[in-house]
Structures are given as structure tokens and as C-alpha cells.
Design a protein around this motif. Sequence first.
Motif, PDB file in Angstrom:
ATOM      1  N   THR A 177       1.741  -1.812   4.314  1.00 32.17           N
ATOM      2  CA  THR A 177       1.088  -2.678   5.289  1.00 32.17           C
ATOM      3  C   THR A 177       0.747  -4.002   4.623  1.00 32.17           C
ATOM      4  O   THR A 177       0.881  -4.155   3.407  1.00 32.17           O
ATOM      5  CB  THR A 177      -0.183  -2.006   5.852  1.00 32.17           C
ATOM      6  OG1 THR A 177      -0.646  -2.765   6.977  1.00 32.17           O
ATOM      7  CG2 THR A 177      -1.288  -1.927   4.813  1.00 32.17           C
ATOM      8  N   ASP A 186      -1.471   1.580   7.486  1.00 35.02           N
ATOM      9  CA  ASP A 186      -2.809   1.421   8.026  1.00 35.02           C
ATOM     10  C   ASP A 186      -3.543   2.749   8.097  1.00 35.02           C
ATOM     11  O   ASP A 186      -4.772   2.796   7.981  1.00 35.02           O
ATOM     12  CB  ASP A 186      -2.742   0.781   9.415  1.00 35.02           C
ATOM     13  CG  ASP A 186      -2.228  -0.655   9.360  1.00 35.02           C
ATOM     14  OD1 ASP A 186      -2.407  -1.301   8.312  1.00 35.02           O
ATOM     15  OD2 ASP A 186      -1.650  -1.118  10.347  1.00 35.02           O
ATOM     16  N   ASN A 201      -4.230  -6.569   6.875  1.00 39.19           N
ATOM     17  CA  ASN A 201      -4.597  -5.321   7.540  1.00 39.19           C
ATOM     18  C   ASN A 201      -5.364  -4.405   6.596  1.00 39.19           C
ATOM     19  O   ASN A 201      -6.341  -3.767   6.982  1.00 39.19           O
ATOM     20  CB  ASN A 201      -3.338  -4.606   8.040  1.00 39.19           C
ATOM     21  CG  ASN A 201      -2.828  -5.181   9.346  1.00 39.19           C
ATOM     22  OD1 ASN A 201      -3.147  -6.309   9.695  1.00 39.19           O
ATOM     23  ND2 ASN A 201      -2.029  -4.406  10.053  1.00 39.19           N
TER      24      ASN A 201
END
Length: 291
Positions: free
Chosen positions: A87, A145, A91
Amino acid sequence: MRRAAELALLGVAAVWGATFVMVQDAIRELPPMAFLAYRFLPAALVVAAICRRPLARLSPDGWRAGLVMGAFLTAGYVFQTLGLEHTSASNAGFITGLFVVFTPLLAAAVLRDRIAPAAWAAAAMSVAGLYLLTGAGGRLELRGDGFELLCALAFSAHILATSRAAGRHHVGALLAVQLGVVGVVCLAAATAAGQLEVPRGATVWSALLVTSLVASALGFFVQTFAQRHAPPARTALILAAEPAFAGLFGWLFADDRLSPAAWLGAALILAAIVAVELVPRMRPPRPLPEA
């Protein structure tokens, strides 16, 4: 004593934020799991040498507490590293920062703590600040995430575990155990993945010295000691200042240029810390009961 503990926690957040640039440069030259092993093992040995007598007297309950704290701390760093492979850094920063919200939630669910409305409002302000600071809002990557979400939960659990154990056992002994757990697990992971390399170059060695001795050995000692006097929700909120300090030191030493939104995010985080301290003082005193 509580005020001193909270100032010490803010200092820890500043130290961790200051090392962000150094770590970022170092892991370009050394695999992350190897870097974590070389960071935490020397820190554990230094603390163990200084606190050898309390460590030798640590009770079985103290060992269990240190192992639990080490497990949560290890999980936080490992999940954070794995998540960054899948990611964006924006994030990752935002989702990891959710430990500010998870900590009072876990405290209410597990420890039956009562969370004041001001603490909830300050936590929400911190999350908004983290969102602006990290520039989040891009495309979500479910795998990466998801790891970062687990990282935030692990850091929250570590704060709560530290809060429960810090008042019952010697701070240095607990710290030696948990740092040792992180170092051993990361060393085993790096060895299994074939990523164990000899550190080379001034960039790597300077980062290892600062993060091992100052950010880990001293930083986690201050956190553990301070949590004898600062409640978990307040601890999480103060430590959420780390990204703000990272942005500041990145601007000073790495020529990072933050956007106006990012600066606003940093200001929101620091404002939340001030607000959670000042709001209770603004309440009118309770009237004395009539005789």
C-alpha cells in the motif's frame, strides 16, 4: 508527576518523529526485517545490562507481561512493514494512526474504562489531522491496508498491556523482555527469508545507533515509565503527535515540502493534545455540599 509523564511522552513522540528520515534512508540499503532485528536486539541487551538485577528478580507474572507486551510490539512493527509492501505510505500512515481511536475503544471494552467526551473529541481531531498530514484519500489496497489495520490494533493493545503492567513490575526489566522479543522474532524472520545482511555504510549504522539506543532503549523506557501516570487514551493521543514531528523534521533535514493541508493536519494533532489537557480545566468547579 502526571504532567511530567505527559511531557516525557511528547518528547518520545518527537524522538520517534525525528528518526523517520534516518530509517527511511536506511531501509533502502538494508532489508526492513534485518534492520528491525539489528535495531531491537542491541537495545534489549543494553537495557538488560543496565537492569540486570531487576531482570533477574522479575517474577513469572512479570515475564508473562513482558512477553505479551513484546508480542504486541512485534506484531505492530511486522504488520506495518508488510503493509508498506502493498500500500502507499499515505494510506499506511493514516490507518496506523487509527490506534488513537482503537486505544480508548479497547480500554472501554477490555478494561471497562470510562472515556470522557473531551478525549473522544480530541481523538477524532487527531484522526482528522492524521488524514490531512499523510495525504490519505487515494485508492485502498485491501491486502496492504488490512495489514496496517492490524498494525494499529497491535499498537493499541501494546499501550493497554503496558498500562496494566507498568505499575506492577520494574520498568527496565519489562522493557528488556519486550525489546528482546521484537529483536529475536525479527532476526528469525530475516534469517528465514534470507534477508540477513551485514549492515554497511554510514547511513545504515547511524540510523541503527540512533534508533536502537535513543528511540528504542530510551524511548520505550520513557513510554513505559510515563504510563504509570498517564492513562492509555491520553498516551495514545500524545503519541499521535509522532507524524507531526516526522513532517517537521523531514522539512528541516530532508527538504520535504508539506502541503498546506498537511500542515493543517499537523496543527490539528497538536491542537488535540493541548485541548485534551485544557478542556477539563475549563469546567466550573463542583459546588460544595451544603452542611
